[in-house]
Design a protein around this motif. Structure first.
Motif, PDB file in Angstrom:
ATOM      1  N   ASN A 120       0.802  -1.233   0.000  1.00 20.19           N
ATOM      2  CA  ASN A 120       0.000   0.000   0.000  1.00 20.19           C
ATOM      3  C   ASN A 120       0.833   1.280   0.000  1.00 20.19           C
ATOM      4  N   THR A 121       2.137   1.139  -0.109  1.00 17.42           N
ATOM      5  CA  THR A 121       3.018   2.310  -0.135  1.00 17.42           C
ATOM      6  C   THR A 121       3.154   2.819  -1.558  1.00 17.42           C
ATOM      7  N   LYS A 122       3.003   4.139  -1.725  1.00 15.97           N
ATOM      8  CA  LYS A 122       3.236   4.751  -3.032  1.00 15.97           C
ATOM      9  C   LYS A 122       4.558   5.516  -2.988  1.00 15.97           C
ATOM     10  N   VAL A 123       5.371   5.295  -4.013  1.00 19.59           N
ATOM     11  CA  VAL A 123       6.665   5.967  -4.114  1.00 19.59           C
ATOM     12  C   VAL A 123       6.596   7.036  -5.198  1.00 19.59           C
ATOM     13  N   ILE A 124       6.901   8.266  -4.803  1.00 17.38           N
ATOM     14  CA  ILE A 124       6.902   9.398  -5.735  1.00 17.38           C
ATOM     15  C   ILE A 124       8.335   9.926  -5.820  1.00 17.38           C
ATOM     16  N   ALA A 125       8.862  10.041  -7.020  1.00 19.32           N
ATOM     17  CA  ALA A 125      10.204  10.601  -7.218  1.00 19.32           C
ATOM     18  C   ALA A 125      10.085  11.988  -7.839  1.00 19.32           C
ATOM     19  N   VAL A 126      10.764  12.947  -7.223  1.00 19.82           N
ATOM     20  CA  VAL A 126      10.865  14.301  -7.769  1.00 19.82           C
ATOM     21  C   VAL A 126      12.195  14.370  -8.513  1.00 19.82           C
ATOM     22  N   LEU A 127      12.128  14.609  -9.810  1.00 18.54           N
ATOM     23  CA  LEU A 127      13.314  14.495 -10.661  1.00 18.54           C
ATOM     24  C   LEU A 127      13.953  15.851 -10.912  1.00 18.54           C
ATOM     25  N   ASP A 128      15.177  16.016 -10.420  1.00 14.76           N
ATOM     26  CA  ASP A 128      15.987  17.178 -10.813  1.00 14.76           C
ATOM     27  C   ASP A 128      16.573  16.923 -12.189  1.00 14.76           C
ATOM     28  N   ASN A 129      17.123  15.735 -12.358  1.00  9.27           N
ATOM     29  CA  ASN A 129      17.700  15.296 -13.626  1.00  9.27           C
ATOM     30  C   ASN A 129      17.400  13.817 -13.777  1.00  9.27           C
ATOM     31  N   PHE A 153       6.075  10.010 -10.970  1.00 13.05           N
ATOM     32  CA  PHE A 153       7.167  10.977 -11.029  1.00 13.05           C
ATOM     33  C   PHE A 153       6.646  12.407 -11.109  1.00 13.05           C
ATOM     34  N   ILE A 154       7.437  13.316 -10.572  1.00 10.45           N
ATOM     35  CA  ILE A 154       7.225  14.746 -10.785  1.00 10.45           C
ATOM     36  C   ILE A 154       8.493  15.295 -11.418  1.00 10.45           C
ATOM     37  N   ALA A 155       8.365  15.805 -12.628  1.00 10.84           N
ATOM     38  CA  ALA A 155       9.479  16.470 -13.308  1.00 10.84           C
ATOM     39  C   ALA A 155       9.300  17.971 -13.162  1.00 10.84           C
ATOM     40  N   LEU A 161      11.148  15.739 -18.158  1.00  6.19           N
ATOM     41  CA  LEU A 161      10.040  14.825 -18.460  1.00  6.19           C
ATOM     42  C   LEU A 161      10.321  14.054 -19.751  1.00  6.19           C
ATOM     43  N   ASP A 162      10.866  14.741 -20.746  1.00  8.51           N
ATOM     44  CA  ASP A 162      11.230  14.067 -22.002  1.00  8.51           C
ATOM     45  C   ASP A 162      12.308  13.007 -21.767  1.00  8.51           C
TER      46      ASP A 162
END
Length: 378
Positions: A120-129, A153-155, A161-162
């Motif tokens: 039930n854990t959601k993993v969100i990655a915030v991407l610098d690069n 993901f959050i870009a 994002l590309d």
């Protein structure tokens, strides 16, 4: 009424480490804990010494009293990853958030996510690069390893994002620009800031701010400062930030171009409480980058409502509408000089400052927090 608070764990850089990564994670934690139970697991060892180019990784600021930060992660010790991964799993977090900025962090963070994640854990990655500015062997393998256990993901820029879509074409991803760094205090007057920095009150000052690395193009700015147009306008540059590479080529350029009296080099790390002095003292912030994804410097400039000149690379152009809150130009000295000249000759300070006040409203931390919850719920 049911308890809707989420248990959120942020993995990554935070106090006692310093710099933009720590500032981002701490400010995000502040926003999220308005509604949720938030904890940060940061590093005991962030980088091995040979990978860290600066003088110190550590902050001289007092610790943030209102945040729960634990130093647990050794980025280079696989045994530590097993221990911390099990600890995360026992916590049963609803959401794990981690930033991704260097592939060398992929093995540690990727392993922690695999071990700590429950059904039930959601993993969100915030991407610098996704693709780093300075490439090293293993980048692609480490990045793939990190990305696999991430749910969404959050870009912070379209270019990131590309890049993500080359590796992960189908997972959920949102484009949310870097929020404004509003943790550097209330702006002060230009006169007061210049007095603090012992600058001349009537001069024209531009600011290059942040760690000095090859891709950030300080050499281009120094060459632009030697342009006759800059001499004629009597423009002075403040370079405020620590060298993250050899200083010798820049010092040689200063000497060759005879810029000593028109470029002020403040090349120690700038502590948090002093950041406002530099931005408030400047007329214009210049980012002469040769490559970029996005830049936290733009977001500090937005906070202090300082117009910008940025080069047309990566996500910088998304943050700085041309002719509105600043000027865009090609990453070469003559073009940078022309943009700076246009700003001063056309007297754009008043209208661009007004535009910054409107434009910055879209870069809120609450928007980022909402999107994290939306992605976690989907």
């Amino acid at each position: 009424m049911a308890n809707t608070k989420k248990k959120i764990l942020i993995l990554g850089t935070a106090y006692p480490f310093r710099g933009g990564l720590a500032a981002y994670n701490e400010r995000l934690a502040e926003e999220l804990q308005l509604t949720d139970d938030v904890e940060i697991f940061t590093f005991t060892v962030q980088y091995p010494g040979f990978l860290f180019p600066g003088k110190s990784q550590y902050s001289t600021d007092p610790p943030p009293q209102h945040l729960r930060i634990k130093r647990l992660i050794n980025s280079v010790n696989p045994l530590n990853w097993l221990i911390v991964g099990r600890k995360i799993r026992k916590m049963k977090p609803d959401i794990i958030i981690t930033k991704y900025w260097l592939p060398v962090m992929g093995p540690a963070l990727g392993t922690l996510l695999r071990l700590g994640k429950r059904r039930n854990t959601k993993v969100i990655a915030v991407l610098d690069n996704v693709v780093p500015h300075e490439k090293r062997p293993g980048d692609v393998a480490f990045t793939k390893y990190f990305l696999k256990p991430v749910d969404a993901f959050i870009a912070m820029s379209q270019s990131v994002l590309d890049d993500l879509r080359v590796f992960e074409p189908t997972k959920k991803a949102s484009l949310i620009p870097h929020p404004i760094y509003d943790n550097y205090g209330t702006p002060i007057s230009k006169a007061a800031a210049r007095q603090r920095l012992q600058l001349q009150p009537g001069k024209r000052y531009i600011l290059f701010f942040g760690f000095i690395r090859q891709y950030k193009g300080l050499d281009l700015l120094l060459k632009a400062m030697a342009d006759e147009r800059m001499k004629k306008l009597d423009v002075h540059a403040i370079v405020a930030g620590e060298y993250y590479e050899d200083a010798a080529p820049y010092l040689q350029l200063l000497e060759e171009l005879q810029l000593g009296d028109r470029v002020l080099m403040h090349t120690d790390f700038i502590p948090t409480e002093a950041v406002k002095n530099y931005f408030c003292a400047a007329d214009l912030v210049v980012q002469p980058y040769k490559s970029a994804t996005q830049s936290g410097i733009s977001q500090i400039a937005y906070h202090f409502e300082k117009p910008m000149v940025v080069t047309r690379v990566g996500g910088l152009v998304e943050m700085v509408p041309d002719g509105v809150v600043g000027f865009q130009c090609d990453p070469e000295p003559a073009a940078i000089a022309a943009a700076i000249e246009k700003y001063f000759v056309d007297n754009r300070e008043a209208d661009m400052t007004a535009a910054l006040q409107l434009e910055k409203q879209q870069y809120s931390w609450s928007r980022l927090a909402r999107e994290i919850h939306t992605l976690a719920a989907s």
